[in-house]
Enzyme design. Structure first.
Site, mmCIF file in Angstrom:
data_model
loop_
_atom_site.group_PDB
_atom_site.id
_atom_site.type_symbol
_atom_site.label_atom_id
_atom_site.label_comp_id
_atom_site.label_asym_id
_atom_site.label_seq_id
_atom_site.Cartn_x
_atom_site.Cartn_y
_atom_site.Cartn_z
ATOM 1 N N SER A 92 7.937 3.141 -7.069
ATOM 2 C CA SER A 92 7.280 3.402 -8.358
ATOM 3 C C SER A 92 8.226 4.009 -9.390
ATOM 4 C CB SER A 92 6.104 4.362 -8.164
ATOM 5 O OG SER A 92 6.587 5.656 -7.849
ATOM 6 N N ASN A 98 8.080 6.846 0.772
ATOM 7 C CA ASN A 98 8.275 7.679 -0.402
ATOM 8 C C ASN A 98 6.971 7.853 -1.179
ATOM 9 O OD1 ASN A 98 9.176 8.910 -2.807
ATOM 10 N ND2 ASN A 98 11.168 7.946 -2.649
ATOM 11 N N ASP A 99 6.588 6.877 -1.969
ATOM 12 C CA ASP A 99 5.415 7.031 -2.841
ATOM 13 C C ASP A 99 4.131 7.346 -2.083
ATOM 14 O OD1 ASP A 99 6.899 6.475 -5.184
ATOM 15 O OD2 ASP A 99 6.727 4.315 -4.810
ATOM 16 N N VAL A 100 3.989 6.842 -0.866
ATOM 17 C CA VAL A 100 2.735 7.016 -0.107
ATOM 18 C C VAL A 100 2.543 8.437 0.412
ATOM 19 C CG1 VAL A 100 2.627 4.564 0.509
ATOM 20 C CG2 VAL A 100 3.714 6.191 2.089
ATOM 21 N N VAL A 101 3.530 9.315 0.182
ATOM 22 C CA VAL A 101 3.421 10.717 0.597
ATOM 23 C C VAL A 101 3.632 11.677 -0.581
ATOM 24 C CG1 VAL A 101 4.094 10.245 2.987
ATOM 25 C CG2 VAL A 101 5.863 10.853 1.324
#
Length: 184
Positions: free
Chosen positions: A150, A109-112
């Site tokens: 996050s 999720n957050d890493v993209v």
């Protein structure tokens, strides 16, 4: 839609996503914690081998903080037998997303999230991300519409070139395998 994010989440059936990738020339896979939770790494690699058999160039893109500890995704993929030469770190593969017919995000999720690149008010602004949004088509395998670790809404999920594939990663991968095998 999300907090001030334009666009809507669009869903697609696993079979349609799989067939689209099967007829592509370059696919980049982004594994995340959801892949680990579903224990879907073996089914994912089975799907990868079907794509490769059809001539698709398949690579894995690993974010340094993907999973619950550094190296988590590498361990999962090694456990499934994925050859190390198709697994790439963020800095080695990020430029390739623009040439990819498709990118598939499985449980990340957050890493993209492009907000890390574009939204100065976002708590993740400045974090290096994988450039999934630059692929021609992005598929996101996710159990629901929840936010990442996050707590930030993911702008990628609302992008015009993104379709959501809802479901448990292992079940989704089984459906994708069956769809590709049905093509003969």
């Amino acid at each position: 839609s999300g907090e001030g994010i334009e666009g809507t989440m669009k869903s697609v059936e696993p079979s349609d996503a799989a067939i689209s990738m099967y007829y592509g020339s370059k696919v980049i896979i982004v594994p995340g914690y959801g892949l680990a939770v579903a224990q879907a790494q073996h089914k994912l690699y089975e799907f990868v081998k079907l794509l490769q058999k059809n001539g698709v160039d398949v690579s894995f893109a690993i974010h340094p903080v993907a999973g619950r500890m550094p190296g988590h995704m590498n361990v999962l993929l090694a456990e499934a037998g994925v050859p190390y030469d198709i697994i790439h770190d963020l800095e080695d593969i990020n430029e390739e997303f623009a040439q990819a017919d498709a990118a598939i995000v499985i449980g990340a999720n957050d890493v993209v999230n492009p907000a890390a690149r574009t939204n100065k008010s976002s708590p993740i602004y400045g974090m290096p991300i994988l450039n999934v949004d630059m692929a021609q088509q992005a598929y996101v395998v996710k159990r629901g519409q929840g936010k990442g670790y996050s707590g930030v809404e993911n702008e990628l999920f609302y992008a015009d070139n993104t379709q959501m594939v809802y479901g448990d990663a292992q079940k989704v991968m089984v459906q994708m395998i069956e769809a590709v095998k049905s093509l003969g």
